[in-house]
Scaffold this motif. Sequence first.
Motif, PDB file in Angstrom:
ATOM      1  N   LYS B 434       0.804  -1.226   0.000  1.00 33.64           N
ATOM      2  CA  LYS B 434       0.000   0.000   0.000  1.00 33.64           C
ATOM      3  C   LYS B 434       0.835   1.273   0.000  1.00 33.64           C
ATOM      4  O   LYS B 434       0.439   2.294  -0.564  1.00 33.64           O
ATOM      5  CB  LYS B 434      -0.951   0.003   1.206  1.00 33.64           C
ATOM      6  N   LEU B 438       0.525   4.777  -2.411  1.00 35.06           N
ATOM      7  CA  LEU B 438       0.532   6.195  -2.031  1.00 35.06           C
ATOM      8  C   LEU B 438       1.716   6.912  -2.678  1.00 35.06           C
ATOM      9  O   LEU B 438       1.591   8.052  -3.138  1.00 35.06           O
ATOM     10  CB  LEU B 438       0.596   6.316  -0.499  1.00 35.06           C
ATOM     11  N   ALA B 441       1.057   7.603  -6.361  1.00 38.79           N
ATOM     12  CA  ALA B 441       0.043   8.644  -6.542  1.00 38.79           C
ATOM     13  C   ALA B 441       0.598  10.038  -6.268  1.00 38.79           C
ATOM     14  O   ALA B 441       0.236  10.996  -6.942  1.00 38.79           O
ATOM     15  CB  ALA B 441      -1.151   8.368  -5.629  1.00 38.79           C
ATOM     16  N   TRP B 471      -2.491  -0.189   5.608  1.00 38.80           N
ATOM     17  CA  TRP B 471      -2.348   1.151   5.041  1.00 38.80           C
ATOM     18  C   TRP B 471      -2.199   2.213   6.117  1.00 38.80           C
ATOM     19  O   TRP B 471      -1.709   3.310   5.863  1.00 38.80           O
ATOM     20  CB  TRP B 471      -3.542   1.488   4.135  1.00 38.80           C
ATOM     21  N   THR B 557      -3.378  10.581  -8.006  1.00 43.06           N
ATOM     22  CA  THR B 557      -4.327   9.473  -8.034  1.00 43.06           C
ATOM     23  C   THR B 557      -3.752   8.269  -8.768  1.00 43.06           C
ATOM     24  O   THR B 557      -2.604   8.290  -9.221  1.00 43.06           O
ATOM     25  CB  THR B 557      -5.664   9.948  -8.651  1.00 43.06           C
ATOM     26  N   LEU B 563      -7.834   1.168  -7.562  1.00 43.73           N
ATOM     27  CA  LEU B 563      -8.714   1.714  -6.519  1.00 43.73           C
ATOM     28  C   LEU B 563      -9.975   0.885  -6.330  1.00 43.73           C
ATOM     29  O   LEU B 563     -10.543   0.844  -5.241  1.00 43.73           O
ATOM     30  CB  LEU B 563      -9.107   3.156  -6.872  1.00 43.73           C
ATOM     31  N   VAL B 577      -6.051  -0.345  -3.314  1.00 43.75           N
ATOM     32  CA  VAL B 577      -5.261   0.679  -2.607  1.00 43.75           C
ATOM     33  C   VAL B 577      -6.232   1.655  -1.940  1.00 43.75           C
ATOM     34  O   VAL B 577      -7.060   2.263  -2.621  1.00 43.75           O
ATOM     35  CB  VAL B 577      -4.335   1.449  -3.575  1.00 43.75           C
ATOM     36  N   LEU B 579      -6.457   4.647  -1.175  1.00 49.91           N
ATOM     37  CA  LEU B 579      -5.822   5.953  -1.380  1.00 49.91           C
ATOM     38  C   LEU B 579      -6.567   7.077  -0.651  1.00 49.91           C
ATOM     39  O   LEU B 579      -5.941   7.957  -0.049  1.00 49.91           O
ATOM     40  CB  LEU B 579      -5.723   6.254  -2.885  1.00 49.91           C
ATOM     41  N   LEU B 583      -4.374   9.522   1.712  1.00 55.82           N
ATOM     42  CA  LEU B 583      -3.952  10.812   1.144  1.00 55.82           C
ATOM     43  C   LEU B 583      -4.098  11.988   2.118  1.00 55.82           C
ATOM     44  O   LEU B 583      -3.146  12.778   2.282  1.00 55.82           O
ATOM     45  CB  LEU B 583      -4.715  11.072  -0.161  1.00 55.82           C
TER      46      LEU B 583
END
Lengths: 78, 609
Positions: B434, B438, B441, B471, B557, B563, B577, B579, B583
């Motif tokens: 994970k 990140l 992205a 994560w 992203t 995703l 993920v 995200l 984020l």
Amino acid sequence: MKIRIKLLAHYQQYLPPDCSSSSYEVEVPPDVRVEEVLAGLPVPSEESVVLVNGRTPQPGQTLREGDVLCLFPAIGGG
Amino acid sequence: MYGWNSRILRVNLTTGETRVEEVDPRVARDFIGGRGWAIRYLYDEMDPRVDPLAPENKLVFATGPLTATPVPTGNRYMVVTKSPLTGALSCSNSGGFFPTEMKRTGFDLFIFEGKAERPVYLWVNDDRVEIRPADHIWGRTVFETEDMLRAETDPRARVACIGPAGERRAPIAAIINEKHRAAARSGVGAVMGSKNLKAVVVRGTRRIPLAHPDELKALSDQVVEEVKQAVAAGKSTLRIYGTAYVPPVTNELGILPTYNFRTGVFAGAEAISGRALSQKYLIRAKACYGCPIACGRLTRVEDPIFGGEGEGPEYETIGALGSACGVDNLAAITKANYICNELGLDTISAGMTIACAMEMYELGLIPESDIGRPLRFGDAEAVVEMVRLAGLREGFGDLIAQGSYRLASHYGHPEFSMSAKKQEFPAYDPRGAKGMGLLYATSNIGASHMAGDTAYMEVFGVPKKVDPLSWEDKPRLVKYFEDIFTIVDAAGLCVFLSIRYLFEPTYNVEPVRISRLMEYATGAGYDEETLLKAGERVYNLERMFLVRAGFSRADDTLPPRMLYEPMPEGPAKGHVVELDRMLPEYYRLRGWDENGVPTAEKLAELGLL
Ligand code: SF4
């Protein structure tokens, strides 16, 4: 019960001589803990990454029939 | 100053003028060198909204304060520019021998501006700087160019050049030195091509002045000794197998990219491993300048179709040109690698783009008539042919040369491009790691493992294993790894040795030894804290470049597959993920607002206001 020991990268030098793949079967007592199996292996497990069925084991995790215990040296790269 | 030469060579290709400039000691210290100095100059001098292939874009070759010093792996340079692939920054890294030779000319940085009217190359022989015509080598491969230029300058000179891919401005073109070492990613070769700059040739004989040479040598010797002991004990995996040892490892974790990231489990993982490479094709291990590890692979393939000799493949190349394309033919992967080097292409983007085209072809989204042949997963010959066509931008290769995002968009389905900021993923499926998700992205250079490889901890257990599937702890890890990779890059070292031997093996991989080495080299007042701050400063200035170029949260992203499509099988089965959850926490830890823009407070804290 039976589990498989899988050795990757240069740990494959520790495979039994008759082993043609990267893993071999061993007989272990039921509900054996990961640490107990590691203690009996010829591999420097403190410098290793240890996985059970590809996942990170919890401390004290016990093994089940058919599990794959995989070890490779802890070295970054790629 | 020490460690740095403190001199920059500015080359205006439009006018043919060259100029030597001194570096402000405060800028030197605060931005470390290499990648850090490069962004300071680009940010101050250039509008980040320029067309990357226009003369207004600037191209920086940057060595660091530890390049060409006795510090082991002090052999790196970075190519920094605005990327034609991503529209964001390029920070592409290469080792070998060119960077050391470049630093020994007495310059730390070369800054290229404008555009030459005709093809040229730069020849720097210590203080003597010449822009020479290159009409006679334009169109030549990387291998031919290197040989011809050493013959007409100095046999001891080192060459970094582009091949046909860079000349034709392929957004996935690389800059190659010593024929097989690549500043590969983000299309840096295309920027060089757009300036009509075919090559940079250097010969340097100066010694680098050091602030505390005895201390630097003692600590360097100690590190070298530790590595040598590991090698002698048969414990250096990188020496034994190169990075090619990795496919069975990532396969075991279920994150080896397979069939354009449809899955992370590949039946042919052993066939494309370092063990197979050693048994079949390895001639010997090869080291960059001053490296006791020697992870490089000198290889030869005897095969009627895929025969050849060269260097590689690395893990990333195997993942991209191999498993991602469903190919388990190591000879073909190696051959495709050689062709990428010869024509000057990034192996990662090339392989991942072919994988994307294969998936779209199989789904009927790309007609066979466009490609000129079937393009199914597993077709080794097709991969080799596509790489060649891409390097020359011929036929369907013209689309591959533009990267997967433009290729997939051309056929109306950008979602099949496994990229972030239009740059192809490296060979870790982030659904099963994970932190890498990140990182891809948020990275300032688009998806990259070199931007802050959390796989060190998530996959390889260095310095400590963390669960790749969790994560919650990853925003902190990603920020930290981005900052320490920035330090290593800026210093001019190779991450392989640095992360393992120059940081303390705690959770935080403290920059203990590297800060000492920086201080011994420069005497500029570095300690762990100031060095980490400097890494963070550089990272934030790079981010500000992206902000000014028009990037925002919407660009931080990943493709929908990462995703919303759970991993279908293997140890990471069921994972995507997270995200959205990582984020905001990442932005908070960075001191950025909810749009990913550094706050005024953060910029003030870092001295960037
Ligand atoms: S570890 Fe490999 S890439 Fe890094 S300096 Fe050594 S040989 Fe070069």
